[in-house]
Design a protein around this motif. Structure first.
Motif, PDB file in Angstrom:
ATOM      1  N   ASP A  15       0.813  -1.218   0.000  1.00 12.82           N
ATOM      2  CA  ASP A  15       0.000   0.000   0.000  1.00 12.82           C
ATOM      3  C   ASP A  15       0.846   1.267   0.000  1.00 12.82           C
ATOM      4  O   ASP A  15       0.328   2.352   0.198  1.00 12.82           O
ATOM      5  CB  ASP A  15      -0.973   0.008   1.186  1.00 12.82           C
ATOM      6  CG  ASP A  15      -0.260   0.058   2.535  1.00 12.82           C
ATOM      7  OD1 ASP A  15       0.988   0.151   2.568  1.00 12.82           O
ATOM      8  OD2 ASP A  15      -0.957   0.003   3.566  1.00 12.82           O
ATOM      9  N   SER A  17       3.237   1.957   2.172  1.00 16.82           N
ATOM     10  CA  SER A  17       3.798   2.222   3.494  1.00 16.82           C
ATOM     11  C   SER A  17       5.160   1.548   3.651  1.00 16.82           C
ATOM     12  O   SER A  17       5.512   0.627   2.913  1.00 16.82           O
ATOM     13  CB  SER A  17       2.854   1.714   4.589  1.00 16.82           C
ATOM     14  OG  SER A  17       2.780   0.295   4.556  1.00 16.82           O
ATOM     15  N   LYS A  18       5.919   2.009   4.633  1.00 14.51           N
ATOM     16  CA  LYS A  18       7.222   1.413   4.935  1.00 14.51           C
ATOM     17  C   LYS A  18       7.049  -0.067   5.311  1.00 14.51           C
ATOM     18  O   LYS A  18       7.834  -0.920   4.891  1.00 14.51           O
ATOM     19  CB  LYS A  18       7.890   2.178   6.078  1.00 14.51           C
ATOM     20  CG  LYS A  18       9.242   1.630   6.467  1.00 14.51           C
ATOM     21  CD  LYS A  18       9.852   2.410   7.612  1.00 14.51           C
ATOM     22  CE  LYS A  18      11.167   1.765   8.020  1.00 14.51           C
ATOM     23  NZ  LYS A  18      11.717   2.350   9.233  1.00 14.51           N
ATOM     24  N   GLU A  19       6.014  -0.355   6.085  1.00 12.57           N
ATOM     25  CA  GLU A  19       5.767  -1.733   6.509  1.00 12.57           C
ATOM     26  C   GLU A  19       5.464  -2.638   5.315  1.00 12.57           C
ATOM     27  O   GLU A  19       5.904  -3.782   5.256  1.00 12.57           O
ATOM     28  CB  GLU A  19       4.621  -1.791   7.526  1.00 12.57           C
ATOM     29  CG  GLU A  19       4.976  -1.217   8.882  1.00 12.57           C
ATOM     30  CD  GLU A  19       4.873   0.307   8.949  1.00 12.57           C
ATOM     31  OE1 GLU A  19       4.510   0.952   7.931  1.00 12.57           O
ATOM     32  OE2 GLU A  19       5.159   0.868  10.017  1.00 12.57           O
ATOM     33  N   GLY A 118      -0.464  -0.670   8.249  1.00 17.67           N
ATOM     34  CA  GLY A 118      -0.516  -0.052   6.924  1.00 17.67           C
ATOM     35  C   GLY A 118      -0.621   1.454   7.043  1.00 17.67           C
ATOM     36  O   GLY A 118      -0.209   2.038   8.032  1.00 17.67           O
ATOM     37  N   LEU A 119      -1.220   2.068   6.049  1.00 16.54           N
ATOM     38  CA  LEU A 119      -1.266   3.521   5.990  1.00 16.54           C
ATOM     39  C   LEU A 119      -2.354   4.157   6.852  1.00 16.54           C
ATOM     40  O   LEU A 119      -2.191   5.258   7.337  1.00 16.54           O
ATOM     41  CB  LEU A 119      -1.503   3.973   4.539  1.00 16.54           C
ATOM     42  CG  LEU A 119      -0.345   3.834   3.579  1.00 16.54           C
ATOM     43  CD1 LEU A 119      -0.776   4.261   2.190  1.00 16.54           C
ATOM     44  CD2 LEU A 119       0.840   4.672   4.033  1.00 16.54           C
TER      45      LEU A 119
END
Length: 153
Positions: A15, A17-19, A118-119
């Motif tokens: 998505d 995001s860094k994760e 997530g975001l």
């Protein structure tokens, strides 16, 4: 002698995001190790368009084009890393149900890789994270990649 389980079809949800990026890197590593196919999935949450007063198709097209550019980068990165079979998909709808049920069923997924968060912090607070939902409802194995444990920074 015990037989080692071999994943054949791995899905990673991204998505931006860094994760999600860390989950992608872990999914690439696992797919290479297992010689599995990798399905990179991005879900555009259609609920985000419901509050737009006049439904703007140009906005949907822009979001889709941005997602396609990001997905092509993920795709190229996976190929460059040595994953032999890579595909990407952009789906529209509810991320929770598409990531946990619809996409895995359609693509015979046996491992889903997701980031720990997530975001959307507001949605996580109000109705729970996509990751939490996926771990409760998916029919296959789930690998949750935590940013501080992944060792992939």
């Amino acid at each position: 002698m015990t037989k080692q389980y071999q994943y054949k079809h791995i899905q990673v949800a991204v998505d931006g995001s860094k994760e999600a990026d860390l989950a992608f890197k872990k999914a690439v590593t696992v797919a290479k190790h297992m010689n599995a196919s990798l399905e990179i999935l991005h879900v555009i949450d259609t609920r985000s368009f419901q509050n737009v007063s006049s439904f703007d198709s140009a906005m949907v097209e822009q979001v889709s084009n941005d997602a396609k550019k990001k997905m092509e980068k993920y795709y190229q990165s996976a190929q460059d890393s040595g994953v032999k079979e890579v595909h990407y998909s952009i789906e529209f709808g509810s991320p929770k149900t598409i990531i946990s049920r619809e996409f895995p069923k359609k693509h015979d997924i046996d491992l889903i890789v997701v980031g720990a968060t997530g975001l959307n912090a507001v949605e996580r607070l109000l109705i729970g994270s996509v990751t939490e939902y996926v771990t409760r409802t998916a029919d296959c194995d789930i690998l949750v990649v935590r940013h501080n444990k992944a060792g992939l920074d």
